[in-house]
Design an enzyme around this catalytic site. Structure first.
Site, PDB file in Angstrom:
ATOM      1  N   GLN A 162       0.799  -1.226   0.000  1.00 46.05           N
ATOM      2  CA  GLN A 162       0.000   0.000   0.000  1.00 46.05           C
ATOM      3  C   GLN A 162       0.830   1.273   0.000  1.00 46.05           C
ATOM      4  OE1 GLN A 162      -3.998   0.200   1.846  1.00 46.05           O
ATOM      5  NE2 GLN A 162      -2.962   1.387   3.414  1.00 46.05           N
ATOM      6  N   GLU A 204      -2.860   9.624  -1.009  1.00 47.13           N
ATOM      7  CA  GLU A 204      -2.019  10.324  -0.043  1.00 47.13           C
ATOM      8  C   GLU A 204      -0.938  11.179  -0.696  1.00 47.13           C
ATOM      9  OE1 GLU A 204      -0.779   7.424   2.825  1.00 47.13           O
ATOM     10  OE2 GLU A 204      -2.829   7.097   3.516  1.00 47.13           O
ATOM     11  N   ASP A 241       4.394   0.085   4.101  1.00 49.30           N
ATOM     12  CA  ASP A 241       3.153  -0.314   4.762  1.00 49.30           C
ATOM     13  C   ASP A 241       2.507  -1.332   3.840  1.00 49.30           C
ATOM     14  OD1 ASP A 241       0.691  -0.721   5.900  1.00 49.30           O
ATOM     15  OD2 ASP A 241      -0.022   1.332   5.659  1.00 49.30           O
ATOM     16  N   ASP A 310      -0.530  -1.745  12.998  1.00 47.65           N
ATOM     17  CA  ASP A 310      -1.617  -0.786  12.767  1.00 47.65           C
ATOM     18  C   ASP A 310      -2.954  -1.500  12.932  1.00 47.65           C
ATOM     19  OD1 ASP A 310      -3.417   1.133  11.890  1.00 47.65           O
ATOM     20  OD2 ASP A 310      -2.795   1.071   9.804  1.00 47.65           O
ATOM     21  N   LYS A 335      -3.190   6.198  15.493  1.00 42.81           N
ATOM     22  CA  LYS A 335      -4.217   6.917  14.744  1.00 42.81           C
ATOM     23  C   LYS A 335      -5.336   7.273  15.715  1.00 42.81           C
ATOM     24  CE  LYS A 335      -3.457   4.554  10.296  1.00 42.81           C
ATOM     25  NZ  LYS A 335      -4.006   3.535   9.363  1.00 42.81           N
ATOM     26  N   ARG A 364      -4.727   9.663   8.117  1.00 43.22           N
ATOM     27  CA  ARG A 364      -5.546   8.694   7.397  1.00 43.22           C
ATOM     28  C   ARG A 364      -5.594   9.118   5.932  1.00 43.22           C
ATOM     29  NH1 ARG A 364      -8.115   5.014  10.903  1.00 43.22           N
ATOM     30  NH2 ARG A 364      -7.918   3.718   9.036  1.00 43.22           N
ATOM     31  N   SER A 365      -6.037   8.215   5.080  1.00 42.40           N
ATOM     32  CA  SER A 365      -6.076   8.547   3.652  1.00 42.40           C
ATOM     33  C   SER A 365      -7.099   9.638   3.364  1.00 42.40           C
ATOM     34  CB  SER A 365      -6.377   7.296   2.823  1.00 42.40           C
ATOM     35  OG  SER A 365      -7.577   6.700   3.252  1.00 42.40           O
TER      36      SER A 365
END
Length: 429
Positions: A162, A204, A241, A310, A335, A364-365
């Site tokens: 990702q 992102e 990630d 995560d 987060k 976050r995205s």
């Protein structure tokens, strides 16, 4: 005393054009603050629940129910409370919701109030947010973990990993680290153009080319680092990630780069990368519920690379405690919207640090212009922040806030650099 006098909320848009919650809090002394809540694309099953409206409006993603929850229930419950007692306020929010995952009122509604109260209390105390939350000793500027090549759920390509990140560990200061990262980002664009690859952007801000796989992506980034006049490893390290839950299927395994693999085979794959590239961090290398696989992976390569949890931890102290007991990962991704209040976030950070785990603050995205996580990174001394590429204003806003904090700290500021990865940076040199 900074007593909460008014609480308001509205529906706004995040960086992906989806609705999110914005909360405003006013104190009796005239102080006013605002907080906006982010939203993820690849979300852990065990995260606090976002309250969405369903139906046709905004494709079902509206947050009018969450806004109404703030106006009708949450606001009245905290009005009259002391804003500088964050734990008291957050406990009132948790008790009011009454569910373990904040599904009744919505983690998005609860978090908006929690963060807005903290900001208002900081302003009332005439302190910058990082100082209010972190105390007089907060002075560490984090390494920016810049996601400059996007795959997985953040891009419409066949790349399974990702996020491919650069970490300017050799920079002398945050301002220089940001410059190095930006220069590598622009160099990567040139490299991609030369190869005839797309320079379109993912969620992102990173480029989203359809490359052959993980090693091809890492090779392109390594070329970009060198093209920018920097040394892979010594100056700029790499990080991943994997978001492995996204390519894991129960009963099948990890469907990755055209083959089905076991957890042990994925571990072998990552171990091979460590021998070929200056990697200092791998996030979510396995699925969120593959506890045994995580423990075996950590035992196998955890002394060579930071392994960040995560989706498996979701910033939840209870899940993190289990992870520490079972030897799962060696770092926590933080987060705030995964757990839903600032106090619970700080509790998870404290538990991680006491357990010998590193922490990485993350966006976050689906982001907003809110810069709270920049202050939080300095407040807790995490030494690492992940907030996207040095592009798109919702990403750059956090980096620019860190520039301001470094300037405000003056000679007291210290850039974490390779000390953020004390067990692993030596592998890259």
């Amino acid at each position: 005393m900074p007593i909460i006098e008014q609480v308001g909320a509205r529906e706004i848009l995040d960086s992906r054009g989806n609705p999110t919650v914005e909360v405003e809090v006013a104190l009796i002394d005239g102080t006013f603050a605002r907080a906006a809540v982010p939203s993820g694309a690849s979300t852990g099953e065990h995260e606090a629940v976002e309250l969405r409206d369903g139906g046709d409006r905004y494709g079902g993603k509206g947050v009018q129910k969450a806004v109404q929850a703030v106006l009708d229930e949450i606001g009245p419950a905290v009005i009259g409370l002391n804003a500088d007692d964050q734990r008291l306020v957050d406990q009132a929010l948790v008790d009011l919701d009454g569910t373990p995952d904040k599904s009744r009122l919505g983690g998005n509604a609860i978090l908006g109030v929690s963060l807005a109260v903290a900001k208002a209390a900081a302003d009332s105390a005439e302190l910058p947010l990082f100082r209010y939350v972190g105390g007089p000793n907060a002075h560490i500027l984090p390494v920016p973990m810049m996601n400059i090549l996007n795959g997985g759920a953040h891009a419409d390509t066949a790349v399974d990993i990702q996020e491919f990140m650069v970490a300017p560990i050799g920079a002398p200061s945050f301002v220089e680290a940001l410059r190095w990262g930006a220069e590598v980002y622009h160099a990567l664009k040139s490299v991609l153009k030369k190869e005839g690859l797309s320079t379109g952007l993912g969620d992102e801000g990173g480029f989203a080319p359809d490359v052959a796989g993980t090693t091809a992506a890492l090779d392109l980034i390594s070329r970009a680092i060198e093209s920018a006049g920097l040394r892979p490893g010594a100056d700029v390290a790499l990080a991943l990630d994997a978001a492995a839950t996204e390519f894991f299927t129960d009963g099948t395994g990890y469907v990755f780069e055209g083959t089905t693999r076991t957890a042990d085979q994925m571990t072998e794959f990552y171990a091979g990368l460590l021998g070929a590239y200056p990697l200092v961090s791998i996030e979510d290398p396995l699925s969120e519920d593959d506890w045994d696989g995580w423990a075996a992976l950590t035992a196998s390569i955890g002394d060579r690379v930071q392994i960040v949890g995560d989706d498996i931890f979701v910033t939840n102290p209870e899940r993190l405690e289990e992870g520490i007991e079972r030897g799962v990962a060696n770092a926590l991704l933080v987060k705030v919207n995964q757990i839903g209040t600032l106090t619970e976030t700080l509790d998870a950070v404290t538990l991680a640090h006491h357990g010998g785990y590193r922490t990485m603050i993350s966006h976050r995205s689906g982001e907003t212009e809110d810069t709270m996580i920049a202050d939080l990174a300095v407040a807790i001394g995490s030494g690492q922040i992940k907030t996207g590429a040095p592009a798109r204003s919702e990403r750059v806003a956090k980096y620019n806030q860190l520039l301001r904090i470094e300037e405000a700290l003056g000679d007291a500021a210290r850039y974490a650099g390779d000390l953020a990865f004390p067990r692993f940076a030596c592998e890259t040199k």
